[in-house]
Enzyme design. Structure first.
Site, short mmCIF file in Angstrom:
data_model
loop_
_atom_site.label_atom_id
_atom_site.label_comp_id
_atom_site.label_asym_id
_atom_site.label_seq_id
_atom_site.Cartn_x
_atom_site.Cartn_y
_atom_site.Cartn_z
N SER A 255 -8.10 9.53 -3.13
CA SER A 255 -7.74 8.18 -3.50
C SER A 255 -6.48 7.76 -2.75
O SER A 255 -5.68 8.60 -2.34
CB SER A 255 -7.45 8.12 -5.00
OG SER A 255 -6.31 8.91 -5.29
N LYS A 256 -6.33 6.47 -2.61
CA LYS A 256 -5.20 6.00 -1.81
C LYS A 256 -3.86 6.16 -2.52
O LYS A 256 -2.82 6.07 -1.90
CB LYS A 256 -5.41 4.55 -1.36
CG LYS A 256 -5.45 3.51 -2.44
CD LYS A 256 -5.60 2.13 -1.81
CE LYS A 256 -5.92 1.07 -2.85
NZ LYS A 256 -6.27 -0.22 -2.24
N ARG A 257 -3.92 6.42 -3.83
CA ARG A 257 -2.68 6.68 -4.55
C ARG A 257 -2.10 8.01 -4.14
O ARG A 257 -0.90 8.21 -4.13
CB ARG A 257 -2.94 6.67 -6.07
CG ARG A 257 -3.01 5.30 -6.66
CD ARG A 257 -1.62 4.72 -6.96
NE ARG A 257 -1.62 3.27 -6.81
CZ ARG A 257 -1.25 2.65 -5.69
NH1 ARG A 257 -0.84 3.34 -4.63
NH2 ARG A 257 -1.28 1.35 -5.62
N LYS A 258 -2.96 8.96 -3.82
CA LYS A 258 -2.51 10.33 -3.59
C LYS A 258 -2.68 10.80 -2.15
O LYS A 258 -2.33 11.92 -1.82
CB LYS A 258 -3.28 11.27 -4.53
CG LYS A 258 -3.02 10.98 -5.99
CD LYS A 258 -3.86 11.85 -6.92
CE LYS A 258 -3.55 11.52 -8.37
NZ LYS A 258 -4.40 12.26 -9.30
#
Length: 485
Positions: A255-258
């Site tokens: 995911s782009k958060r991580k």
RNA sequence: GGCCCCAUCGUCUAGUCAGGUCUAGGACAUCAGGUUUUCAUCCUGAGAACAGGGGUUCGAAUCCCCUUGGGGUCACCA
């Protein structure tokens, strides 16, 4: 393994930046097509009008082309099955769903999204099985048609059998079998008239003659739904391959958060397409000879999609960095120069020709293309002057540095040919005359010439700088040193 | 929670389908050396894993079962 040519596709959604997962799946799909003499299609899955981003489609095209993952048919290229944008194919889905409606395999459902959301809450609260309660399942078809004719909002659902099982063979994992009671009556057509993924995906794969469905593992569990649609439509099944899902360090779905997931980001960071492809190929597959640095051609020769591992690979940039350095060093200097230029990593106003002399000094030190400017700023510009502290190495003193710089200034001035064969003896002479140890000469000189500690080989630095610039910087440094007690 | 998938060094993996050649191989990373004027490249070496428990078998990382762990999915998102 795969009989005949494979007609495959990817179907990215234009909802944001081009995703690394798209490239991952595209790599396998395209490779399979190339290996079998088949076709690789690009379909744009833009049925979600709420998340649609107009700019996204072009970005996806650009990113995939940049990587060299070009396709044979697609929205921009056209082809025998055009259009390739799902939003332009609604009449095709409607035709198919009419067949399903007439055969009783599908039915109209007038429940509002809100009603169903409430029902789901109650199910959750009571720890019941989550799912569509079947409210409209047994509505009289004629009555339903009349309500629909009066434009009463509704969706169309697939009638999934209450009993029995649905099975299919995943070519990587083997047979997958699910109880039909576990499968909800899927929405096929949404209230806005657009198809859901399940419907559009199956209809298009049929219409496009897709033989091998290669997609991420997240789709594994919805494949029985698709199988049911194929069956209701009286169609035979393609071969399914569910490739592992890329993971964050904590093993959750990437995911782009991580994690950086935008292909644009990788490009901006100065990653080579060769390295990215190589890295992605290594996620779930490895070459027989254990030679892990390879190009797309060799990958195509050796790759076997059925040998993809079933584990979930963590997307770890550390190895990508290593691969990037390896690929940088593997490149022909001219090609690397051109790449630097194309990707916008040459300093402003610097041409390939200007950069040619300095490139060999920094290639073995570069991990990312973006480092080029920083590593060569001393060559293209006038670096900030070093401080006296910097000019005095750990193993030296104010006096040794002064002797080193003064000696260099004096002896280098007499050198007429600035080549290694002439510079090297001069440096030795400075060492001898002043009884200096190597670091006592080289470090001050390094700082004087480049204003940094980790410069390329000093003799090469002197040569590439040329006599005038070298002497200027040495005398500037000497001045600083002398003026600082 | 139901269902489905998965499980070898910190990470990517080889080996698993056809059990013995596995005192488990390679790569990245780490650490220690070497080369060297710094950094880097390069070279050498070290530590580092079969999730646990039961079976089956002369023999199991490999086959079976259970447990545990992780993940995915249960939307009018894809």
């Amino acid at each position: 393994m795969t009989d005949g040519s494979a007609r495959v596709r990817i179907a990215p959604s234009p909802t944001g930046d081009p995703h690394v997962g798209t490239a991952y799946v595209a790599l396998f799909n395209r490779t399979l097509a190339r290996q079998t003499g088949g076709q690789f299609l690009l379909r744009i899955d833009d049925t979600d009008r709420t998340r649609y981003q107009a700019s996204s489609e072009q970005k996806i095209f650009d990113a995939l082309r940049w990587l060299g993952l070009d396709w044979d048919e697609g929205p921009d290229l056209g082809g025998p099955c055009a259009p390739y944008r799902q939003s332009e194919r609604t009449d095709i889905y409607q035709q198919r769903v009419d067949i399903l409606l007439n055969s009783g395999c599908a039915y109209r459902c007038f429940c509002s999204a809100e009603t169903l959301a409430e029902a789901r809450e109650i199910q959750k609260k009571n720890k019941m099985r989550l799912g569509y309660p079947g409210t409209c399942r047994d509505l009289d078809p004629t009555e339903a048609r009349q309500r629909a004719a009066k434009e009463e909002p509704h969706v169309i659902r697939l009638r999934v059998p209450d009993e029995g099982q649905t099975a299919f063979v995943d070519q990587i994992r083997g047979e997958i079998r699910v109880d039909n009671s576990e499968i909800d009556d899927q929405v096929l057509i949404k209230t806005d008239g657009f198809p859901t993924y399940h419907m559009a995906n199956v209809v298009d794969d049929i219409e496009f003659g897709i033989t091998h469905v290669v997609r991420a593992e997240e789709w594994l569990i919805s494949t029985p739904k698709h199988v049911l649609i194929y069956q209701a439509l009286g169609q035979s099944l393609p071969k399914f391959f569910h490739v592992p899902l890329l993971r964050n360090a904590d093993h959750s779905k990437i995911s782009k958060r991580k994690n950086p997931v935008s292909l644009d980001w990788f490009r901006e960071q100065g990653y080579l397409k060769e390295a990215i492809l190589n890295f992605l190929a290594l996620m779930g597959w490895s070459p027989a000879d254990e030679q892990e640095v390879f190009d797309l051609d060799r990958f195509q020769q050796e790759f076997n999609i059925e040998k993809i591992s079933t584990g979930a690979p963590v997307f770890d940039l550390v190895k990508l960095d290593w691969l990037n350095g390896m690929h940088i060093r593997k490149m022909d200097p001219q090609a690397l120069l051109q790449r630097l230029d194309e990707e916008g990593f040459l300093p402003p106003g610097v041409s390939c020709q200007d950069a040619a002399p300095i490139l060999p000094l920094v290639t073995e030190r570069m991990v990312r293309l973006s480092e080029f400017c920083d590593r060569t700023d001393w060559y293209f510009g006038e670096p900030a002057a070093p401080t006296a502290d910097q000019l005095i190495p750990k193993k030296g003193t104010h006096e040794t540095s002064r002797m080193a710089l003064a000696g260099a200034l004096q002896l280098l001035a007499d050198v007429t040919t600035f080549e290694a064969a002439f510079i090297e003896p001069v440096l030795d002479q400075i060492l001898d005359q002043n009884s200096l140890k190597k670091p006592q000469l080289f470090m001050p000189l390094r700082w004087a010439l480049t204003s940094r500690q980790d410069s390329p080989d000093l003799i090469e630095v002197i040569m590439v700088l040329g006599k005038d610039r070298a002497l200027d910087r040495i005398s500037r440094a000497l001045e600083i040193l002398v003026n600082t007690p």
